[in-house]
Design an enzyme around this catalytic site. Structure first.
Site, PDB file in Angstrom:
ATOM      1  N   LYS A   1      47.520  47.013  40.081  1.00  0.00           N
ATOM      2  CA  LYS A   1      46.622  48.037  39.507  1.00  0.00           C
ATOM      3  C   LYS A   1      45.843  48.716  40.612  1.00  0.00           C
ATOM      4  O   LYS A   1      45.652  48.167  41.706  1.00  0.00           O
ATOM      5  CB  LYS A   1      45.649  47.421  38.491  1.00  0.00           C
ATOM      6  CG  LYS A   1      44.731  46.306  39.026  1.00  0.00           C
ATOM      7  CD  LYS A   1      43.436  46.763  39.665  1.00  0.00           C
ATOM      8  CE  LYS A   1      42.704  45.599  40.323  1.00  0.00           C
ATOM      9  NZ  LYS A   1      41.600  45.920  41.175  1.00  0.00           N
TER      10      LYS A   1
ATOM     11  N   ASP B   1      41.155  40.571  35.322  1.00  0.00           N
ATOM     12  CA  ASP B   1      42.177  41.619  35.440  1.00  0.00           C
ATOM     13  C   ASP B   1      43.465  41.282  34.674  1.00  0.00           C
ATOM     14  O   ASP B   1      44.359  42.132  34.574  1.00  0.00           O
ATOM     15  CB  ASP B   1      42.558  41.818  36.916  1.00  0.00           C
ATOM     16  CG  ASP B   1      41.470  42.527  37.710  1.00  0.00           C
ATOM     17  OD1 ASP B   1      40.611  43.183  37.100  1.00  0.00           O
ATOM     18  OD2 ASP B   1      41.481  42.420  38.952  1.00  0.00           O
TER      19      ASP B   1
HETATM   20  P1  ATP Z   1      41.757  41.283  42.340  1.00  0.00           P
HETATM   21  O1  ATP Z   1      42.166  42.677  42.699  1.00  0.00           O
HETATM   22  O2  ATP Z   1      42.157  40.888  40.938  1.00  0.00           O
HETATM   23  O3  ATP Z   1      40.346  40.951  42.638  1.00  0.00           O
HETATM   24  P2  ATP Z   1      43.303  40.523  44.614  1.00  0.00           P
HETATM   25  O4  ATP Z   1      44.498  41.380  44.367  1.00  0.00           O
HETATM   26  O5  ATP Z   1      42.329  40.984  45.648  1.00  0.00           O
HETATM   27  O6  ATP Z   1      42.570  40.274  43.246  1.00  0.00           O
HETATM   28  P3  ATP Z   1      45.001  38.235  44.556  1.00  0.00           P
HETATM   29  O7  ATP Z   1      46.242  38.652  45.255  1.00  0.00           O
HETATM   30  O8  ATP Z   1      45.061  38.171  43.077  1.00  0.00           O
HETATM   31  O9  ATP Z   1      43.763  39.094  45.030  1.00  0.00           O
HETATM   32  O10 ATP Z   1      44.605  36.811  45.170  1.00  0.00           O
HETATM   33  C1  ATP Z   1      43.300  36.316  45.288  1.00  0.00           C
HETATM   34  C2  ATP Z   1      43.386  34.858  45.739  1.00  0.00           C
HETATM   35  O11 ATP Z   1      43.927  34.089  44.671  1.00  0.00           O
HETATM   36  C3  ATP Z   1      44.329  34.651  46.909  1.00  0.00           C
HETATM   37  O12 ATP Z   1      43.627  34.620  48.104  1.00  0.00           O
HETATM   38  C4  ATP Z   1      45.015  33.333  46.612  1.00  0.00           C
HETATM   39  O13 ATP Z   1      44.422  32.281  47.354  1.00  0.00           O
HETATM   40  C5  ATP Z   1      44.753  33.041  45.144  1.00  0.00           C
HETATM   41  N1  ATP Z   1      45.972  33.010  44.295  1.00  0.00           N
HETATM   42  C6  ATP Z   1      46.216  32.152  43.322  1.00  0.00           C
HETATM   43  N2  ATP Z   1      47.378  32.400  42.719  1.00  0.00           N
HETATM   44  C7  ATP Z   1      47.908  33.478  43.303  1.00  0.00           C
HETATM   45  C8  ATP Z   1      49.102  34.218  43.102  1.00  0.00           C
HETATM   46  N3  ATP Z   1      50.007  33.896  42.175  1.00  0.00           N
HETATM   47  N4  ATP Z   1      49.312  35.296  43.889  1.00  0.00           N
HETATM   48  C9  ATP Z   1      48.390  35.638  44.820  1.00  0.00           C
HETATM   49  N5  ATP Z   1      47.262  34.951  45.064  1.00  0.00           N
HETATM   50  C10 ATP Z   1      47.004  33.881  44.310  1.00  0.00           C
END
Ligand code: ATP
Length: 312
Positions: free
Chosen positions: A16, A146
């Site tokens: 997103k 999210d």
């Molecule tokens: P958001 O935009 O929803 O705040 P994000 O995109 O910045 O999240 P994610 O990639 O969802 O961040 O990952 C955040 C943290 O969650 C990562 O640093 C990781 O340690 C943990 N995590 C747990 N499960 C997953 C997964 N399936 N994929 C990615 N990260 C994961």
């Protein structure tokens, strides 16, 4: 009698971008009240769920080495939550989950949420559950703000912590270049930095959502470009000052606007059309201000089954 093992189910779920992200002040519970417009992007993860004697989780692709493989993985937490919801034993899940990532990890693009949403949809199919989208969205909301949007896809207005969704009815497609950073940013760290900046001064705040909704219904990227806004941008840039250069470079390369995606550090550049996005991506990738670039468009659907041998 032979038990019939259902075939594996593969689900694709989108990243997103927040076209508008207004962050309220910190509440007593530490969360912030949000008003945001989500758009689901063509940058997607794929998750395959299958029946297995022993539970298992594997992650490959973009940033796989930084994703936890234990019970803290959001996909695994989603499987446990769904099992509990439907009366299965979450400690004895005979399920294997294989995640193929294209969405950057900790990139502000809800990659973990996409994997959780894909797992929920996959298991509903694998276990042949009779569950409506609303019920599934309720389970999703208990796991992360999210995740309901990762199920929903398209466009939506999110309030609360982002988990209360109202669909936004626009079918216009917008074209993006996404600049991926070498290291992620932690979402809680970015919110904490915003609180700090607000205690010390007045970082910019985005306006109301209505003009953004009007720009979406016009479909005009130049109109939307003027209205993109993200209250977390100042905090992400404060933690990672080099992002300022990345944002400038995208606009210099021909994008009509650039912004931090969610809590960053991914930068999203709006382009006038698909051809322009390809040109901007080519130029930006040569400037040395990001690890790599991706071309994407949105909106796309939420988590959807893409293959199951006997799906209709
Ligand atoms: P958001 O935009 O929803 O705040 P994000 O995109 O910045 O999240 P994610 O990639 O969802 O961040 O990952 C955040 C943290 O969650 C990562 O640093 C990781 O340690 C943990 N995590 C747990 N499960 C997953 C997964 N399936 N994929 C990615 N990260 C994961």
């Amino acid at each position: 009698m032979l038990a019939v093992v259902p075939p594996p189910v593969t689900v694709r779920a989108p990243a997103k971008v927040n076209l508008h992200l207004a962050v309220g002040d910190a509440r007593d519970d530490g969360y912030h009240e949000l008003a945001t417009i989500f758009q689901a992007l063509s940058l997607t993860d794929e998750v395959t769920v299958s029946v297995a004697d022993e539970p298992g989780l594997d992650v490959t692709g973009e940033g796989a080495d930084t994703v936890p493989l234990d019970s803290s993985n959001l996909a695994w937490r989603a499987a446990r939550a769904l099992a509990e919801h439907v009366g299965r034993d979450p400690d004895h899940l005979k399920v294997r989950i294989d995640i193929r990532k294209s969405i950057p990890v900790a990139g502000g693009m809800a990659g973990g949420s996409a994997d959780a949403a894909a797992t929920l949809v996959g298991l509903v199919n694998l276990w042949r559950l009779e569950m409506g989208r609303d019920e599934l969205s309720g389970v999703a909301a208990t796991l992360g703000s999210d995740i309901p949007f990762s199920l929903h896809g398209g466009y939506a207005l999110g309030t609360g912590r982002g988990e209360r969704l109202v669909p936004v009815l626009s079918r216009h497609t917008f074209h993006w270049v996404i600049a991926l950073a070498s290291r992620g940013l932690s979402t809680p760290d970015v919110f904490a930095e915003l609180d700090r900046l607000r205690r010390e001064g007045s970082p910019p705040r985005v306006g109301g959502v209505e003009p953004v909704l009007e720009a979406l219904s016009s479909g005009d990227p130049l109109q939307l470009a003027l209205l993109l806004g993200n209250d977390l941008q100042a905090a992400a840039v404060s933690l990672r000052p080099a992002l300022r250069r990345t944002l400038r470079a995208g606009v210099n390369a021909g994008a009509v606007a650039g912004m931090i995606s969610g809590s960053g550090p991914s930068c999203a550049f709006l382009c006038t059309d698909g051809d322009s996005a390809v040109r901007v991506a080519a130029e930006l990738s040569g400037v040395g201000v990001c690890r790599t670039v991706r071309v994407a468009h949105g909106p796309v659907p939420g988590a959807r089954v893409v293959s199951s041998e006997d799906s209709p």
